[in-house]
Each structure stands twice: as C-alpha cells, then as structure tokens.
Design an enzyme around this catalytic site. Structure first.
Site, PDB file in Angstrom:
ATOM      1  N   LYS A 105      59.272   6.747  67.426  1.00 28.31           N
ATOM      2  CA  LYS A 105      60.134   7.740  66.766  1.00 28.31           C
ATOM      3  C   LYS A 105      61.476   7.808  67.484  1.00 28.31           C
ATOM      4  CE  LYS A 105      59.431  12.437  66.981  1.00 28.31           C
ATOM      5  NZ  LYS A 105      60.726  13.104  67.128  1.00 28.31           N
ATOM      6  N   ASP A 131      63.773  10.246  63.064  1.00 28.05           N
ATOM      7  CA  ASP A 131      63.532  11.696  62.944  1.00 28.05           C
ATOM      8  C   ASP A 131      64.852  12.458  63.034  1.00 28.05           C
ATOM      9  OD1 ASP A 131      62.232  14.098  62.802  1.00 28.05           O
ATOM     10  OD2 ASP A 131      61.634  14.121  64.907  1.00 28.05           O
ATOM     11  N   LYS A 163      65.694  14.941  60.976  1.00 30.13           N
ATOM     12  CA  LYS A 163      65.510  16.332  60.501  1.00 30.13           C
ATOM     13  C   LYS A 163      66.769  16.806  59.783  1.00 30.13           C
ATOM     14  CE  LYS A 163      61.936  17.862  63.730  1.00 30.13           C
ATOM     15  NZ  LYS A 163      61.812  16.752  64.690  1.00 30.13           N
ATOM     16  N   ASP A 193      71.526  19.876  55.377  1.00 33.93           N
ATOM     17  CA  ASP A 193      72.922  20.088  54.967  1.00 33.93           C
ATOM     18  C   ASP A 193      72.895  20.240  53.446  1.00 33.93           C
ATOM     19  OD1 ASP A 193      75.789  20.023  54.763  1.00 33.93           O
ATOM     20  OD2 ASP A 193      75.873  18.785  56.568  1.00 33.93           O
ATOM     21  N   THR A 223      56.878  23.212  65.256  1.00 34.36           N
ATOM     22  CA  THR A 223      55.740  23.651  66.080  1.00 34.36           C
ATOM     23  C   THR A 223      56.191  24.453  67.305  1.00 34.36           C
ATOM     24  OG1 THR A 223      55.790  21.442  67.073  1.00 34.36           O
ATOM     25  CG2 THR A 223      54.120  21.831  65.413  1.00 34.36           C
ATOM     26  N   ARG A 244      55.692  14.070  75.576  1.00 32.63           N
ATOM     27  CA  ARG A 244      55.580  14.337  77.013  1.00 32.63           C
ATOM     28  C   ARG A 244      54.200  14.089  77.606  1.00 32.63           C
ATOM     29  NH1 ARG A 244      59.154  19.684  76.163  1.00 32.63           N
ATOM     30  NH2 ARG A 244      58.276  19.326  74.095  1.00 32.63           N
TER      31      ARG A 244
HETATM   32  O1  C5P Z   1      54.872  15.910  72.661  1.00 31.48           O
HETATM   33  P1  C5P Z   1      56.251  16.451  72.778  1.00 31.48           P
HETATM   34  O2  C5P Z   1      56.302  17.972  72.743  1.00 31.48           O
HETATM   35  O3  C5P Z   1      57.046  15.871  73.919  1.00 31.48           O
HETATM   36  O4  C5P Z   1      56.975  15.978  71.459  1.00 31.48           O
HETATM   37  C1  C5P Z   1      58.317  16.250  71.264  1.00 31.48           C
HETATM   38  C2  C5P Z   1      58.761  15.485  70.065  1.00 31.48           C
HETATM   39  O5  C5P Z   1      58.153  16.026  68.896  1.00 31.48           O
HETATM   40  C3  C5P Z   1      60.261  15.563  69.850  1.00 31.48           C
HETATM   41  O6  C5P Z   1      60.703  14.257  69.553  1.00 31.48           O
HETATM   42  C4  C5P Z   1      60.421  16.464  68.662  1.00 31.48           C
HETATM   43  O7  C5P Z   1      61.528  16.132  67.875  1.00 31.48           O
HETATM   44  C5  C5P Z   1      59.132  16.240  67.914  1.00 31.48           C
HETATM   45  N1  C5P Z   1      58.762  17.384  67.114  1.00 31.48           N
HETATM   46  C6  C5P Z   1      58.725  17.258  65.766  1.00 31.48           C
HETATM   47  N2  C5P Z   1      58.410  18.328  64.989  1.00 31.48           N
HETATM   48  C7  C5P Z   1      58.095  19.486  65.528  1.00 31.48           C
HETATM   49  C8  C5P Z   1      58.111  19.631  66.911  1.00 31.48           C
HETATM   50  C9  C5P Z   1      58.454  18.527  67.682  1.00 31.48           C
HETATM   51  O8  C5P Z   1      58.981  16.179  65.233  1.00 31.48           O
HETATM   52  N3  C5P Z   1      57.707  20.478  64.752  1.00 31.48           N
END
Ligand code: C5P
Length: 249
Positions: free
Chosen positions: A37, A66, A68, A71, A123, A217
């Site tokens: 990603k 990604d 996101k 706009d 999240t 992470r």
């Molecule tokens: O596992 P970790 O918390 O490090 O993952 C972070 C990654 O998850 C980031 O690249 C973030 O953009 C992505 N993410 C996501 N959607 C979310 C929360 C985090 O794509 N709702």
C-alpha cells in the site's frame, strides 16, 4: 474468496518517506504479503514513479494506492483517472461526501482493472470522536455509520469498503460475498495500538468476514518483520478454517 491465500490477504503499508526505505521493505516482505500500500506520505514524497518501482521490485504483488480522495466530484474524477492510469489494483475514496462523489470515482475506474474502495469510518475514530466531528447522533454507533456509508458505496458501484474488523460481520451479512472488505486497525494483544481505536486481531478480522487486512506497525516495528508476517498468515489461515466450519461466508 477463500481462493486468496492467507499471506496474499495481508496488505502492508509502505508508510515511510523515501523510495529507498520503501523498496527495502518491499524486498524484505514480497514473499510474505500480497499487497503493498502506497499512501499519502510516500506518494507525496516520491510521486507516481514509486508505483512503477514497487511493481518492478515485486511483480507478483498487488499495489494499493491509498489516496483517500476527498474533494468535489469533478476533481476527484480527474485524480481517479490518473490513478487508474498507473495500473494500480486498489484506490480509496472517502464515503462521507455521499453518492455523487462515489459515483464520479466509479465512473473514472470503469473499464480499468483498478478497484475503488470506499473508506467508511477511519479506524482511528471512536464514538466520542464522531460526536465531536458533528456526526448525526443517530449514527453515534460507528457500526451504523459504517453500514450507512457502505450502502452508498455499494449503490455507487464501489468494489468494496474499508472498515474495522468490528464492523466486518455486519457489512458481510448485508452485502454477501461479492463485496470486498478491507480491514485496518489490526492489533494483537501485546501490540501498541498507537492512534488506532477500533482494533481487532488478524484472527477476529478474518473470522468476521474481512477479505484483506492492513497491517503496518505490528510488522514494520517487529524485531523480525518476516516472522511477524508469517505469524499473521498462520492466524489468517486458522480464521479461514474456522470461518468455514462456522458456516460464515
Ligand atoms: O497497522 P498500522 O496502524 O500501522 O496501519 C496504518 C496504515 O493503515 C496507514 O497506512 C493508514 O493509512 C492505514 N489506515 C487505513 N484506514 C484506516 C486506518 C488506517 O487505510 N481506517
């Protein structure tokens, strides 16, 4: 969906600032995860060339851009066309601007192999955060807002959504198997949650119906990232078996 192997269900975010660091991680993990990603940090630092470099280093892996997007529809439509032109497998758009934006995005992807995924509720957000952001109290339970936004994404023609593992089962129950569920916020009991608030383990996310999990992470900061990814694959495998036994999806 069980045709996807456990390790190919792991999406690893290249959340680093330089191509060297990103490509080092690709080299290390290309035989252990199925999707890389590229997010805001790396893309802002390197631009589209990094997509080509990741693909060249890991030709067997999928690439998830990604961005996101968020706009006005015409602006996002243009950006989405450029993203699809990079031949990436997945691109993300926020769902909270409603159907007009989501529709613009799916139109921009039409005829390309790029799949648009709608980001429902990050999240990193809790019930309190949603209230602070002015979300209608009738959606104060994140699962109800996730479902509402997933419906918009589905109607607009998105291939699936991004939501937490806590909501994966309600999304799967409503939309069936033919709708992708990507789940970030993955943490095991001994992992530091960091900024993630609606978390599940890899096992729970897959058991609840996720197709893919995003794990950053917990792999990147592990003493041995390869071992950490292998452990997560085993957990996914166990969850897929139990998902079958339970008759879920
Ligand atoms: O596992 P970790 O918390 O490090 O993952 C972070 C990654 O998850 C980031 O690249 C973030 O953009 C992505 N993410 C996501 N959607 C979310 C929360 C985090 O794509 N709702």
């Amino acid at each position: 969906m069980n045709l996807i192997s456990p390790q190919n269900r792991i999406i690893f975010p290249l959340d680093v600032p330089t191509p060297d660091e990103a490509l080092g991680l690709v080299d290390l993990l290309k035989d252990r995860v199925g999707v890389f990603k590229i997010g805001l940090e790396l893309f802002t630092a390197c631009g589209p060339s990094v997509v080509k470099e990741v693909k060249a280093k890991a030709p067997g892996a999928a690439v998830f851009l990604d961005m996101k997007f968020h706009d006005i529809p015409e602006t996002v439509k243009g950006a989405m066309k450029r993203a699809a032109g990079l031949n990436v497998d997945f691109v993300t758009v926020h769902c909270d601007e409603g159907r007009g934006l989501l529709k613009a995005v799916t139109e921009a992807c039409a005829g390309s192999p790029t799949k648009a995924l709608g980001v429902t509720v990050l999240t990193s957000l809790s019930e309190e955060d949603l209230s602070e952001a002015g979300v209608d109290p009738k959606y104060k339970n994140p699962a109800s807002l996730v479902l509402h936004r997933a419906r918009l994404a589905r109607v607009a023609g998105c291939a699936g959504v991004v939501c937490s593992g806590l909501e994966a089962s309600v999304v799967r129950a409503e939309f069936g198997e033919d709708f992708l569920i990507v789940t970030p916020g993955i943490r095991s009991a001994d992992d530091d949650a960091g900024d993630q608030k609606r978390t599940t383990t890899p096992y729970e996310a897959i058991l609840n119906g996720a197709d893919y999990i995003v794990v950053g992470r917990p792999i990147r900061n592990a003493p041995d990232p390869v071992k950490a990814a292998q452990k997560i694959s085993s957990e996914i495998e166990r969850a897929l078996k139990n998902r079958k036994i339970c008759g879920n999806f």
